[in-house]
Design a protein around this motif. Structure first.
Motif, short mmCIF file in Angstrom:
data_model
loop_
_atom_site.label_atom_id
_atom_site.label_comp_id
_atom_site.label_asym_id
_atom_site.label_seq_id
_atom_site.Cartn_x
_atom_site.Cartn_y
_atom_site.Cartn_z
N ALA A 2 13.62 38.53 -44.20
CA ALA A 2 13.59 37.83 -42.92
C ALA A 2 14.68 36.77 -42.88
CB ALA A 2 12.23 37.18 -42.71
N ARG A 3 15.29 36.64 -41.74
CA ARG A 3 16.31 35.61 -41.55
C ARG A 3 15.63 34.34 -41.08
NH1 ARG A 3 22.12 35.03 -40.31
NH2 ARG A 3 22.50 36.65 -41.79
N ILE A 4 15.96 33.23 -41.72
CA ILE A 4 15.38 31.95 -41.34
C ILE A 4 16.45 31.10 -40.68
CG2 ILE A 4 13.50 31.90 -43.01
CD1 ILE A 4 15.26 30.40 -44.90
N SER A 5 16.03 30.22 -39.81
CA SER A 5 17.01 29.39 -39.11
C SER A 5 17.64 28.39 -40.07
CB SER A 5 16.35 28.65 -37.94
OG SER A 5 15.35 27.79 -38.42
N ARG A 6 18.86 28.04 -39.80
CA ARG A 6 19.61 27.10 -40.65
C ARG A 6 19.04 25.70 -40.48
NH1 ARG A 6 23.96 26.55 -43.99
NH2 ARG A 6 24.93 24.53 -43.79
N GLU A 36 9.85 23.50 -47.77
CA GLU A 36 9.01 24.35 -48.60
C GLU A 36 9.55 25.76 -48.75
OE1 GLU A 36 4.54 26.05 -48.38
OE2 GLU A 36 4.82 23.93 -47.92
N ALA A 37 10.17 26.32 -47.74
CA ALA A 37 10.58 27.72 -47.79
C ALA A 37 12.07 27.93 -48.04
CB ALA A 37 10.19 28.40 -46.48
N VAL A 38 12.84 26.85 -48.23
CA VAL A 38 14.30 26.98 -48.30
C VAL A 38 14.87 26.21 -49.50
CG1 VAL A 38 16.46 26.49 -47.09
CG2 VAL A 38 14.47 27.24 -45.81
N PRO A 50 30.37 24.86 -46.37
CA PRO A 50 29.09 25.50 -46.02
C PRO A 50 28.11 25.51 -47.19
CG PRO A 50 30.76 27.16 -46.44
CD PRO A 50 31.46 25.82 -46.48
N ALA A 51 26.86 25.63 -46.87
CA ALA A 51 25.79 25.79 -47.86
C ALA A 51 25.07 27.09 -47.57
CB ALA A 51 24.82 24.61 -47.78
N LEU A 52 24.65 27.74 -48.62
CA LEU A 52 23.82 28.93 -48.49
C LEU A 52 22.38 28.50 -48.62
CD1 LEU A 52 25.79 31.36 -50.84
CD2 LEU A 52 25.86 31.26 -48.34
N CYS A 53 21.51 29.10 -47.84
CA CYS A 53 20.08 28.76 -47.89
C CYS A 53 19.30 30.01 -48.31
CB CYS A 53 19.59 28.26 -46.54
SG CYS A 53 20.34 26.68 -46.08
N PHE A 54 18.57 29.87 -49.41
CA PHE A 54 17.80 30.97 -49.95
C PHE A 54 16.31 30.70 -49.79
CE2 PHE A 54 21.78 30.86 -52.27
CZ PHE A 54 22.18 32.19 -52.25
N GLU A 55 15.53 31.76 -49.64
CA GLU A 55 14.08 31.62 -49.66
C GLU A 55 13.70 31.22 -51.08
OE1 GLU A 55 12.76 35.45 -48.41
OE2 GLU A 55 12.79 34.87 -46.30
N VAL A 56 12.67 30.40 -51.22
CA VAL A 56 12.25 29.89 -52.51
C VAL A 56 11.98 31.02 -53.50
CG1 VAL A 56 10.46 28.59 -53.74
CG2 VAL A 56 11.39 27.71 -51.61
N ALA A 57 11.28 32.05 -53.08
CA ALA A 57 10.95 33.16 -53.97
C ALA A 57 12.21 33.86 -54.48
CB ALA A 57 10.04 34.16 -53.26
N SER A 58 13.20 34.04 -53.62
CA SER A 58 14.45 34.69 -54.02
C SER A 58 15.21 33.82 -55.01
CB SER A 58 15.33 34.96 -52.80
OG SER A 58 14.69 35.85 -51.93
#
Length: 73
Positions: A2-6, A36-38, A50-58
């Motif tokens: 899923a794509r999450i908003s920046r 919590e999720a990023v 720029p910064a990359l944002c990953f899901e916590v689990a990934s």
């Protein structure tokens, strides 16, 4: 995936990788506990870039693989 908003990274508390050195080697910075999720990640040599944002689990799975030695130098 899923794509999450920046998220707005203003005020993020960045920490440099423990593998960073004073010679300016390849380094990343991570903003732990940002949301919590990023997990935001950026190049420490270009903090305004720029910064990359990953899901916590990934991100957690990625770090676990690195610590286990499952990567190529």
């Amino acid at each position: 995936m899923a794509r999450i908003s920046r998220p707005d990274l203003t005020g993020a508390a960045w920490r440099k990788s423990s593998y960073s050195n004073q010679a300016g080697g390849d380094c990343v910075e991570v903003a732990d506990g940002f949301r919590e999720a990023v997990v935001p990640v950026r190049d420490s040599k270009a903090p305004q870039g720029p910064a990359l944002c990953f899901e916590v689990a990934s991100w957690t799975a990625f770090i676990a693989e690195l610590k286990a030695g499952h990567h190529r130098p």
